[in-house]
Design an enzyme around this catalytic site. Structure first.
Site, short mmCIF file in Angstrom:
data_model
loop_
_atom_site.label_atom_id
_atom_site.label_comp_id
_atom_site.label_asym_id
_atom_site.label_seq_id
_atom_site.Cartn_x
_atom_site.Cartn_y
_atom_site.Cartn_z
N ASP A 106 0.87 -1.17 0.00
CA ASP A 106 0.00 0.00 0.00
C ASP A 106 0.91 1.23 0.00
OD1 ASP A 106 -2.12 1.71 -0.04
OD2 ASP A 106 -3.15 0.86 1.68
C1 NOJ Z 1 -3.86 4.11 0.09
C2 NOJ Z 1 -5.04 3.19 0.21
O1 NOJ Z 1 -5.00 2.51 1.44
C3 NOJ Z 1 -5.14 2.18 -0.92
O2 NOJ Z 1 -6.33 1.47 -0.79
C4 NOJ Z 1 -5.02 2.86 -2.24
O3 NOJ Z 1 -5.15 1.92 -3.29
C5 NOJ Z 1 -3.69 3.58 -2.31
N1 NOJ Z 1 -3.63 4.58 -1.26
C6 NOJ Z 1 -3.44 4.24 -3.66
O4 NOJ Z 1 -4.27 5.31 -3.84
#
Ligand code: NOJ
Length: 755
Positions: free
Chosen positions: A292
């Site tokens: 993530d």
């Molecule tokens: C953080 C989020 O937790 C995740 O779900 C997302 O895909 C990413 N940012 C990218 O935007």
């Protein structure tokens, strides 16, 4: 020299026949051999480049940065040190960046373009929690298809969705992004969404890679506070958290995203147990694991890694193939390999996975497959997508209460007052995670009424607080101090026959980082609701929200409540359709509505305590100042008609339990019902929940008509995972319940005896 190498690379791939195999998943041996050859041609740095993902950072069609922070990134693209990007979108932008890499890097390996197309793209569909309330798998698949079509047409080939995290805590803002609290429903919806995004055939330029996220446990953040500690036991992991991921993997999902939280004391991004053992070894997952955003570097704050070099080796060894925005791999992984902390074999395995996806999409054959500006023009906000969005929104709504026959609304000859700032708002209905949509592009409820030629008087009651739609202080989205609009709202309510109040959360009060400690109607809305009710009790409450709210006062006093969630672009039209009875509501709650936020976590499939009660004396498991029952249970939802269940029958056929029940529409209008099947294992070596959903069917029935509903339950669904993840299937008595919610009373029992 570059040209020569690219010709050689092309020949490698061409001669291997790999170009014909792009559509297949899992891939064939000849593609794997083509990947072997490509790996053999790559330097260590180029390999690590495939594991590096950058966020979109400059207008790629404008002047490239010559200096400054982004200069090194620009060079990295040319040096083949980037394998994928996120948030670069639009055909012109995508093509420009793809060209830079394909034409200027040594091997010309095309990029993947990722984006959070979560519930739509330009057209916004209902938030995923709302869609889950439809229990309508074909509709959910269609909805994901719309997201994929529009995203693909704009150059995106990888979405970071679906979020399949189970959560039992409505304080967590990200419940809006998931399918609610139940692993069985969650698993079915995960598969429907993956199918919708990916389609059946990656040779189509409308199909994109999906991502099951966040692996694992993120929905169990303590106290519902985003990014917080997760502390769950192995039974919860195997029986509740993992099933939707497992279903997504079996359904062919192309990628899985790590979660931010720790699991068993280890950040999930470095969890060998979760990623290497469960996902890659036990489940044989062949796709990509992406971190993530910064979940690598956050290991330092977790107190797990001391520096970015350690982050790089811990994450890579655990099997996190792609680093999103930690800069750990690009800056430190080669050094870790040289120091012997990470093996080349580990790197090769990760790179192979990334290359596999690129082959699968056919990007080596045509890196610009998703870059067709005509397609972009045609499919962005395609009129058919609006139809799907409107239909999905209607199917998602849940009728929580309907007394005094207030609904469906008979507006002719009636004086209608509409109250609530959210009724006029065009931004909130889009919900969170709608980055590609135009702000304030939804149809408001007032516009829906106008389009249906409903006459009304309108008063906001309490205003919204103006501000930057993404970053303003979410707690203040709805006014907490300004009562200047109340008197007028009360005055129009007093003289109306019916008052329609649209109240709830603003669409940006849920989502990432938007945890709430209180699940009330934000701001002064409760005050306005009570004041209006005092002068006119004929109130229809249209509840808009991204999470279950504790609307206990409203549930006790307000005669009609329609839960609309955040319905997306077509919000106002869809709500109007349902209020007028042009669509008979059929949604059922995918998540328990609590009476009070102090009851959390609250969920239907809990265990029995040793003192379940209720008892007259004090020593049983309860609160002395609040009921322990929910306000509205999981699976609950009413209709403008009525359904009755009878004649529940069970039969055993080989390894299948066949359950049949008679369902009758006893009301006077056509309606859809979600018939739900729950089981309870009476005694077992591991304590089981009091009820577990094991089947559901959504059927439409004309008034007065009966049908037989059949559930065919493989006996494996009677099983339960133990702490090592082994499915236990024990003989003994099971209770079966069938009905319209998790509180179904029609029951029978079944003796399972192992053969
Ligand atoms: C953080 C989020 O937790 C995740 O779900 C997302 O895909 C990413 N940012 C990218 O935007």
């Amino acid at each position: 020299m570059f040209l020569f190498q690219r010709i050689v690379l092309f020949l490698f791939l061409y001669l291997s026949g790999a170009q014909y195999l792009f559509a297949q998943w899992p891939l064939s041996d000849s593609t794997e051999r083509a990947i072997d050859r490509l790996l053999a041609a790559m330097t260590l740095e180029e390999k690590i480049g495939q594991m590096n993902q950058y966020n979109g950072f400059w207008d790629v069609t404008g002047p490239a940065p010559k200096a400054g922070a982004d200069k090194f990134k620009y060079d990295h693209f040319k040096q083949g040190l980037v394998g994928s990007v996120l948030n670069v979108r639009g055909v012109t932008q995508v093509r420009a960046l793809q060209e830079l890499v394909v034409k200027q890097s040594r091997l010309g390996i095309p990029l993947l373009f990722g984006f959070d197309a979560v519930h739509g793209y330009n057209t916004v569909l209902p938030i995923p929690l709302a869609e889950a309330a439809s229990w309508d798998l074909p509709a959910i698949e269609r909805s994901a298809r719309v997201s994929a079509t529009e995203a693909a047409a704009s150059g995106i080939n990888w979405t970071f969705a679906p979020m399949v995290d189970i959560s039992r805590d409505a304080r967590w803002g990200r419940v809006m992004e998931g399918a609610g609290e139940d692993p069985f429903l969650g698993a079915k919806i995960a598969v429907a969404r993956v199918k919708g995004f990916q389609g059946n055939d990656f040779s189509s330029p409308f199909n994109i890679l999906a991502t099951a996220k966040h692996f694992a446990g993120y929905g169990f953040a303590e106290g519902g506070r985003d990014y917080n500690t997760v502390d769950v036991n192995a039974l919860t992991l195997h029986n509740t958290i993992l099933p939707p991921f497992y279903a997504a993997v079996n359904g062919g999902v192309a990628s899985v995203m790590n979660s931010f939280n720790i699991f068993n004391g280890v950040p999930a991004t470095a969890s060998h147990f979760l990623v290497q053992d469960i996902l890659k070894r036990n489940w044989k997952f062949k796709g990509v694991v992406v971190s993530d955003w910064g979940s690598g570097i956050e290991m330092i704050d977790h107190g797990f890694a001391e520096n970015l070099s350690q982050v790089a080796s811990l994450a890579a060894n655990a099997g996190s193939d792609v680093d999103m925005e930690s800069y750990a791999y690009v800056n430190h992984l080669s050094e870790e390999v040289r120091k012997g902390n990470v093996s080349i074999a580990t790197i090769d395995q990760s790179v192979r996975r990334v290359l596999r996806l690129k082959f699968m999409l056919g990007l080596f054959k045509d890196p610009y497959k998703y870059c067709d500006s005509t397609r972009e023009r045609v499919y962005s906000m395609h009129p058919e997508h609006s139809q799907v969005a409107r239909d999905m929104a209607k199917r998602s709504m849940v009728l929580l209460k309907n007394e005094k026959q207030l609904l469906p609304l008979v507006e002719k000859g009636k004086k209608i007052a509409v109250i609530g700032a959210l009724a006029a708002d065009k931004n909130s209905p889009l919900g969170n995670w709608r980055l590609a949509a135009k702000d304030s592009s939804a149809v408001s409820l007032l516009e829906g009424f106008d389009a249906a030629s409903i006459s009304y008087q309108y008063a906001p009651g309490v205003k919204l607080v103006a501000g930057d739609p993404v970053h303003f202080v979410q707690e203040l989205a709805i006014n907490t101090t300004d009562t200047s609009g109340m008197a007028y709202a009360i005055s129009i309510a007093r003289t109306a026959d019916i008052v329609v109040m649209m109240l709830g959360e603003h669409g940006l009060q849920s989502g990432e980082g938007r945890s709430r400690a209180q699940l009330n109607l934000p701001g002064l809305q409760q005050q306005v609701l009570e004041a209006v009710y005092a002068v006119n009790p004929n109130v229809v409450l249209v509840l808009t929200t991204g999470r279950p709210l504790a609307i206990t006062w409203a549930a006790e006093h307000i005669p009609a409540i329609l839960l609309a969630w955040q319905p997306g672009s077509q919000s106002g039209h869809a709500i109007t359709d349902v209020l007028l009875g042009k669509y008979n509501p059929s949604g059922k709650l995918p998540m328990t509505f609590p009476r009070s936020d102090s009851q959390l976590p609250i969920y239907y499939n809990h265990f029995s305590t040793g003192r379940p009660g209720p008892k007259k004396e004090v020593f049983w498991s309860h609160y002395i100042d609040e009921s322990h029952a929910p306000l509205y249970e999981f699976g609950f939802g009413k209709s403008y008609t009525h359904f009755s269940y009878s004649d529940l029958q069970l039969a055993s056929r080989g390894d299948t339990v066949v359950v049949q029940v008679n369902l009758t529409n006893t009301g006077s209008v056509v309606g859809e019902e979600v018939a739900q099947l729950y089981i309870h294992d009476r005694f077992s070596s591991i304590v089981r929940p009091i009820r577990e959903l094991k089947g559901f069917k959504k059927v439409q029935l004309a008034p007065g008509v009966s049908t037989t509903i059949t559930f065919e339950l493989p006996v494996s669904l009677l099983g339960y995972y133990n702490e090592t993840g082994t499915l236990l299937l024990e003989p003994g008595w099971f209770d079966f319940y069938v009905g319209g919610s998790s509180a179904a009373t029609l029951s029978t029992s079944f003796l399972y005896s192992k053969k």
